[in-house]
Design a protein around this motif. Structure first.
Motif, mmCIF file in Angstrom:
data_model
loop_
_atom_site.group_PDB
_atom_site.id
_atom_site.type_symbol
_atom_site.label_atom_id
_atom_site.label_comp_id
_atom_site.label_asym_id
_atom_site.label_seq_id
_atom_site.Cartn_x
_atom_site.Cartn_y
_atom_site.Cartn_z
ATOM 1 N N ASN A 84 -42.639 -1.902 66.853
ATOM 2 C CA ASN A 84 -41.731 -1.496 65.796
ATOM 3 C C ASN A 84 -41.961 -2.365 64.551
ATOM 4 O O ASN A 84 -42.705 -3.356 64.615
ATOM 5 C CB ASN A 84 -40.267 -1.550 66.271
ATOM 6 C CG ASN A 84 -39.805 -2.963 66.593
ATOM 7 O OD1 ASN A 84 -40.102 -3.919 65.883
ATOM 8 N ND2 ASN A 84 -39.041 -3.101 67.676
ATOM 9 N N ASP B 109 -47.765 0.421 69.927
ATOM 10 C CA ASP B 109 -46.480 1.001 69.529
ATOM 11 C C ASP B 109 -45.423 -0.055 69.220
ATOM 12 O O ASP B 109 -44.304 -0.014 69.726
ATOM 13 C CB ASP B 109 -45.976 1.978 70.586
ATOM 14 C CG ASP B 109 -45.867 1.347 71.968
ATOM 15 O OD1 ASP B 109 -46.387 0.234 72.161
ATOM 16 O OD2 ASP B 109 -45.251 1.981 72.847
ATOM 17 N N THR C 61 -40.382 -4.712 62.933
ATOM 18 C CA THR C 61 -40.130 -6.151 63.079
ATOM 19 C C THR C 61 -41.212 -6.805 63.919
ATOM 20 O O THR C 61 -41.686 -7.917 63.613
ATOM 21 C CB THR C 61 -38.750 -6.391 63.725
ATOM 22 O OG1 THR C 61 -37.743 -5.781 62.918
ATOM 23 C CG2 THR C 61 -38.452 -7.877 63.844
ATOM 24 N N GLN C 62 -41.640 -6.130 64.977
ATOM 25 C CA GLN C 62 -42.687 -6.668 65.842
ATOM 26 C C GLN C 62 -44.040 -6.709 65.130
ATOM 27 O O GLN C 62 -44.846 -7.620 65.357
ATOM 28 C CB GLN C 62 -42.785 -5.820 67.114
ATOM 29 C CG GLN C 62 -41.570 -5.935 68.032
ATOM 30 C CD GLN C 62 -41.605 -4.928 69.170
ATOM 31 O OE1 GLN C 62 -42.046 -3.780 69.000
ATOM 32 N NE2 GLN C 62 -41.152 -5.340 70.343
ATOM 33 N N ILE D 182 -44.400 5.826 65.077
ATOM 34 C CA ILE D 182 -43.339 4.828 64.929
ATOM 35 C C ILE D 182 -42.889 4.748 63.474
ATOM 36 O O ILE D 182 -41.694 4.732 63.166
ATOM 37 C CB ILE D 182 -43.816 3.433 65.394
ATOM 38 C CG1 ILE D 182 -44.193 3.456 66.883
ATOM 39 C CG2 ILE D 182 -42.757 2.366 65.095
ATOM 40 C CD1 ILE D 182 -43.038 3.608 67.825
ATOM 41 N N ASN D 183 -43.850 4.690 62.559
ATOM 42 C CA ASN D 183 -43.537 4.480 61.151
ATOM 43 C C ASN D 183 -43.222 5.758 60.387
ATOM 44 O O ASN D 183 -42.521 5.725 59.379
ATOM 45 C CB ASN D 183 -44.694 3.750 60.461
ATOM 46 C CG ASN D 183 -44.946 2.383 61.051
ATOM 47 O OD1 ASN D 183 -45.962 2.159 61.703
ATOM 48 N ND2 ASN D 183 -44.020 1.455 60.855
ATOM 49 N N LYS E 18 -40.340 4.443 58.260
ATOM 50 C CA LYS E 18 -39.743 3.188 58.711
ATOM 51 C C LYS E 18 -40.678 2.075 58.252
ATOM 52 O O LYS E 18 -41.694 1.788 58.885
ATOM 53 C CB LYS E 18 -39.578 3.185 60.232
ATOM 54 C CG LYS E 18 -38.537 4.174 60.728
ATOM 55 C CD LYS E 18 -38.308 4.046 62.223
ATOM 56 C CE LYS E 18 -37.193 4.983 62.694
ATOM 57 N NZ LYS E 18 -36.959 4.884 64.155
#
Length: 356
Positions: free
Chosen positions: A137, A135, A139-140, A157-158, A68
């Motif tokens: 995402n 943690d 965009t954050q 996450i990624n 991601k």
């Protein structure tokens, strides 16, 4: 889907896999849930035959394709300082503290990391203990970088596909290629990288892999004395690659191998015990200590942070030499700017996460 064709090629032993073959094989591993026994067999055969840079380049591309990604619309220049781990030294979180200082010097940082695998305290563990929200995402992460110049790329996450491989790696209990893929799979495609390796034999392998993948513009791969980073313990061997192609053209690299001795920047020798850390709570205290501004008294842990941040400043392009990078890092640390960045990072990351 089956990994059998790749297993047959490796068992025959006549050649290594091509980059396309490892890309296809690892795409299957990461997305198609093949039989665990086949995954374990492939990882073991690759290790036994000593993975080539071409094979690893295919693996890196597969991981990048499955991740991601964190995307910056302006193509922002990013720095990561990261190690393979595996040195067994249980030091403080040197590379993680170093990126905070490098950010204070003026670099924009996308720090990739995870919880502890082989040490007492991983980068995510210590940052969490410090109050940084790890943690976020994609965009954050972009928002965090835009607000404070630094963010953390949390592997689960990624790279969520890695979750399926984790039990197999744990059951195998031996080093596999996944141990060295992490530092080369920054989800934000950081173009500037300082990568530490735990074995000298990995220097050329990782440098050649980075060149084959072709995502970085300037990177160094470092093996220190007994550590996967440069430190006051002694001289470090560095393989440096630089992209010389004009913007928009396919990257072309020059390669240089050299030794760097901390004594050249007046940093004295230390013992590995001087760099020891502990659990996340202890390492968080050490982290804040090494970033404290004010009068600089020689301290092995602070010296290690200055060295690694200094190399980061050089690779990022803030200075023309490593020596100048170390001088900038020390000056910035004394001025208390490292503490300021950590405080702002803590506040910004929590505020972003709180908004959901």
């Amino acid at each position: 889907m089956s990994l059998k064709p790749y297993l047959e090629t490796l068992i025959a032993g006549e050649r290594h896999l091509t980059a396309d073959e490892t890309y296809d094989a690892f795409s299957v591993i990461l997305t198609a849930n093949p039989p665990p026994c086949q995954v374990a067999s492939l990882l073991t055969l690759l290790r036994a035959r000593r993975e080539s840079s071409t094979e690893i380049a295919g693996m890196v591309r597969a991981m990048n394709a499955a991740c991601k990604a964190v995307t910056f619309e302006d193509g922002r220049k990013l720095l990561d300082i990261v190690g393979t781990g595996g040195d067994g030294a249980d030091t403080i979180n040197i590379s993680t503290a170093s990126v905070v200082l490098a950010a204070a010097c003026g670099a924009t940082v996308a720090k990739a990391g995870n919880r502890s695998v082989s040490s007492c305290c991983g980068s995510a563990d210590v940052l969490e203990a410090l109050g940084v929200q790890v943690d976020l995402n994609p965009t954050q992460v972009v928002e965090c970088v835009e607000q404070c110049g630094i963010a953390f790329l949390f592997a689960p996450i990624n790279h969520p596909a890695m979750k399926a491989v984790a039990p197999i790696r744990k059951q195998l209990g031996v080093r596999t290629c996944f141990n060295i893929l992490g530092p080369m799979t920054n989800a934000a495609s950081a173009q500037r990288a300082v990568i530490g390796v735990f074995h000298e034999e990995l220097l050329e392998l990782m440098a050649e892999t980075l060149k084959e993948v072709g995502r970085v513009d300037h990177a160094v791969v470092i093996h220190g004395v007994g550590l996967d980073e440069i430190s006051p313990l002694g001289p470090a061997t560095i393989v440096e690659i630089k992209n010389t192609a004009a913007p928009g053209e396919a990257r072309t690299y020059t390669t240089r191998t050299f030794q760097f001795d901390p004594l050249s920047v007046n940093i004295p020798r230390c013992k590995v015990e001087d760099l020891k850390g502990g659990d996340p709570a202890q390492n968080a205290k050490e982290f804040e200590m090494v970033l404290q501004g004010g009068a600089y008294e020689t301290n092995a842990k602070k010296d290690a942070i200055v060295l690694n941040a200094g190399v980061g400043c050089y690779v990022y392009g803030l200075t023309d030499t490593i020596e100048e990078g170390c001088a900038l890092a020390k000056k910035t640390l004394i001025a208390g700017k490292g503490e300021e960045v950590l405080t702002k990072w803590r506040e910004v990351s929590k505020e972003i996460a709180g908004r959901g």
